[in-house]
Design an enzyme around this catalytic site. Structure first.
Site, short mmCIF file in Angstrom:
data_model
loop_
_atom_site.label_atom_id
_atom_site.label_comp_id
_atom_site.label_asym_id
_atom_site.label_seq_id
_atom_site.Cartn_x
_atom_site.Cartn_y
_atom_site.Cartn_z
N ASN A 9 -24.01 22.09 58.07
CA ASN A 9 -24.78 22.93 57.14
C ASN A 9 -26.12 22.24 56.93
OD1 ASN A 9 -25.87 24.34 55.01
ND2 ASN A 9 -24.37 23.63 53.50
N LYS A 11 -28.74 23.30 55.40
CA LYS A 11 -29.42 23.60 54.14
C LYS A 11 -30.90 23.92 54.43
CE LYS A 11 -25.97 20.79 51.95
NZ LYS A 11 -25.55 19.98 50.81
N HIS A 98 -21.54 28.59 48.49
CA HIS A 98 -21.77 27.14 48.45
C HIS A 98 -22.14 26.74 47.02
CE1 HIS A 98 -23.65 23.25 49.09
NE2 HIS A 98 -22.98 23.19 50.22
N GLU A 100 -24.34 24.87 45.85
CA GLU A 100 -25.77 24.92 45.55
C GLU A 100 -26.21 26.34 45.23
OE1 GLU A 100 -26.99 22.86 49.09
OE2 GLU A 100 -26.10 21.02 48.30
N GLU A 170 -15.06 21.91 48.84
CA GLU A 170 -16.18 20.98 48.68
C GLU A 170 -16.27 20.55 47.22
OE1 GLU A 170 -19.13 21.44 52.12
OE2 GLU A 170 -19.81 22.74 50.52
N GLY A 176 -23.58 15.49 48.85
CA GLY A 176 -24.88 14.83 48.88
C GLY A 176 -24.96 13.59 48.01
N SER A 216 -20.09 14.67 51.65
CA SER A 216 -20.38 13.33 52.18
C SER A 216 -19.50 12.91 53.35
CB SER A 216 -20.34 12.29 51.06
OG SER A 216 -21.32 12.58 50.07
P1 PGA Z 1 -23.06 16.63 52.33
O1 PGA Z 1 -23.08 18.23 52.10
O2 PGA Z 1 -22.29 16.40 53.60
O3 PGA Z 1 -24.51 16.24 52.46
O4 PGA Z 1 -22.39 16.04 51.16
C1 PGA Z 1 -21.96 19.00 52.36
C2 PGA Z 1 -22.23 20.44 52.04
O5 PGA Z 1 -22.96 20.70 51.06
O6 PGA Z 1 -21.75 21.36 52.73
#
Ligand code: PGA
Length: 254
Positions: A9, A11, A98, A100, A170, A176, A216
């Site tokens: 992903n 983003k 997601h 976010e 998640e 992140g 992560s």
């Molecule tokens: P990350 O993001 O691997 O940077 O933690 C995962 C995601 O948001 O799908």
């Protein structure tokens, strides 16, 4: 048999040029490995790179994913992109709900539900994200939060629809942040999700649904996470931006 998915992903990262540069490297690496016979490899670039990516990847097993969609097919919805548009551009998957999007763009279980239905209507595989915040985890609310998200997001879907859907667990506190759920913490919630799906849609259906872990994931922790019985792949943010890290995760999954 659940074929695992390794999904990146991206983003709001990478221009079209950077997308194509990455994919050329990835394609070369994949040609020298048998990864694509064992996994579905999926990349979610920005909307504007999807079509170019589809041209470049027309003979490649790497699949294209959108990061969101709007539930109406067409109309006066300035700035939005619909499922038929994504289908036409070459997307096979779409990330929906997601954290976010929930946090910054006010997505709710009900809008997530409309989006999942729109994706399924056009045969685009939804990657439906669920997960608790740190405060919710510490308050002992993981089960109720995940149950609410699952029930709301999958409202009115048939068992057949749900078997075509991919779930991504998640935990918000792991996205992140560099903090990953341990393999035990992740497996516990994945198993719980599968049991919830089994209760609603039957065990046979629940057994074919792929549940990805995200938060992560990196080459140093992917092997142990992916070796858990109910973890059927990974949704990777930060570590999917560099071909060597993304390949490192794919290799660890082999
Ligand atoms: P990350 O993001 O691997 O940077 O933690 C995962 C995601 O948001 O799908």
């Amino acid at each position: 048999m659940r074929i695992p998915i390794i999904a990146g992903n991206w983003k709001m990262n990478k221009t079209i040029g950077e997308t194509l540069d990455f994919l050329k490297i990835l394609s070369q690496e994949l040609q020298q490995s048998s990864a694509t016979t064992k996994f579905e490899i999926v990349i979610a670039p920005s909307f504007i790179a999807i079509n170019k990516m589809a041209e470049l990847l027309k003979d490649s097993p790497v699949k294209i994913c959108a990061q969101d969609l709007f539930w109406e097919d067409a109309g006066a919805f300035t700035g939005e992109i619909s499922a038929p548009m994504l289908k036409d551009a070459g997307a096979k998957y779409v990330i929906i709900g997601h954290s976010e999007r929930r946090q910054f763009f006010n997505e709710t279980d009900s809008t997530v539900n409309k989006k999942i239905k729109a994706a399924l209507k056009y045969n685009i595989v939804p990657i439906f994200c669920v997960g608790e915040t740190l405060a919710e985890r510490e308050a002992g609310k993981i089960e109720s939060i995940i149950a609410t998200q699952l029930t709301g997001g999958l409202m009115d879907l048939t068992a057949n629809d749900v078997t075509k859907t991919v779930i991504a667990y998640e935990p918000v506190w792991a996205i992140g942040t560099g903090k990953t759920a341990t393999k035990e913490q992740a497996e516990e919630v994945h198993l719980m999700i599968r049991q919830m799906l089994a209760k609603q849609f039957g065990q046979t259906n629940a057994d074919v649904i792929r549940i990805l872990y995200g938060g992560s994931v990196k080459p140093s922790n992917s092997k142990e996470l992916l070796s858990q019985p109910n973890i059927d792949g990974a949704l990777i943010g930060g570590a999917s931006l560099k071909p060597e890290d993304f390949m490192g995760i794919i290799k660890s999954a082999m």
